[in-house]
Design a protein around this motif. Sequence first.
Motif, short mmCIF file in Angstrom:
data_model
loop_
_atom_site.label_atom_id
_atom_site.label_comp_id
_atom_site.label_asym_id
_atom_site.label_seq_id
_atom_site.Cartn_x
_atom_site.Cartn_y
_atom_site.Cartn_z
N MET A 161 0.82 -1.21 0.00
CA MET A 161 0.00 0.00 0.00
C MET A 161 0.85 1.26 0.00
SD MET A 161 -3.16 -0.89 -0.29
CE MET A 161 -2.56 -2.25 -1.30
N CYS A 208 1.94 1.86 -3.47
CA CYS A 208 0.83 2.39 -4.28
C CYS A 208 0.62 3.88 -4.02
CB CYS A 208 -0.45 1.63 -3.98
SG CYS A 208 -0.44 -0.09 -4.58
N ILE A 263 -7.59 0.92 1.10
CA ILE A 263 -7.19 1.76 -0.04
C ILE A 263 -7.59 3.21 0.13
CG2 ILE A 263 -7.34 -0.23 -1.60
CD1 ILE A 263 -9.94 0.98 -2.69
#
Length: 402
Positions: free
Chosen positions: A287, A290, A326
């Motif tokens: 994550m 990202c 997310i």
Amino acid sequence: MANLALLKRRTAPQAITPDVRTLEVEGEPQLIGASRDELATHLAAIGVPPHQIAMRTAQLWHWLYVRGVEDLADMTNVAAPVRQALAERLPVGSAEMVDEQISVDGTRKWLLRFPAKGAGRPVEVETVYIPEESRGTLCVSSQVGCTLNCTFCHTGTQRMVRNLTAGEIVEQVVFARRRLGDLVGAERAANGPSEGRMVSNVVLMGMGEPLYNFDNVKAAMAVVSDGDGLSLSRRRITLSTSGVVPTIERVGAEMNVLLAISLHAVRDEVRDVLVPINRKYPIAQLMDACRNYPGLSNARRITFEYVMLKGVNDSLVDARALVELIRGIPAKINLIPFNSWPGAPYECSDWDQIEAFADIVNRAGYASPVRTPRGQDIFAACGQLKSQSQKMSARERRAEAV
């Protein structure tokens, strides 16, 4: 919440995925896939005068990627001595179609064979074309086999053989354009977009992990996106990775393509089994990579792929955890109904459960399309690709040399 006891009974333990640089191959030179600089080197080697090299390179580029010719003899504005000398030095390409299957929904799957490299054998890979009314997507392979051993993926059951060369990756795109009539003056195949190009999008979601073949994938996508040739916008190229965290930043910085993450679980204990590379690069690290992806914005969102596995990762608790995981990342979530294959240890989630899961994600503000399974009748759907190529053992190489 996933039933971990059931999950562990269904799947054998997997080792942490190794780096596969030992499986690199020295590519035999060919015209398709060569960079402009490499073409210039070949031209210089056959004696083309320096002041003609730029012109001849541009001519070759046009014939290869706009016209899609397969024979140097067809490059009519290239001087005959140059064509003859090039033909003696290297081939245009090397792919051979072994099989073509066409699904009832129009999806096409091609089995392509590439010649032996070094002491190896010829290898085969699968390439899939998915036609839609507004676009045509080509799913390209980057490796023969895969090392990742994702337990829901058929490719993961095939032993890793080798990386594909840049030329072999590009040639999948060129082959598809030829086969579909997606070239100047060619007759278009049926069951494609009503307007525009037959191959409008490329996804690196076929056999293999693209980030374990980064240099060849990068070189191939530079050719595919070149504006004077295949001319696919980098915003129409998507690279999917299972989470090779140290290389993700390089994808954005050096390739500038769209990123897709093969996520499939929201907790490490589940993802460790589904996507074993998670043991090396757990979800928190993934994550972070990202969130720091170069060029990330609402216009360049990350796609998170999430295969729906009954009783494993499809609870509404999982859906809410996904939204939290997310949060703050410009993203969309592709929910993928599990496409079964012989011996698969999972079942697809019930449709009502998939819709309830998607509803939670949608209400949180994320686009959450449920991917329509395509090409299931020919095993061309997501997670179903596999060829019969096998890595040759040292004993087999010695036997063949006798």
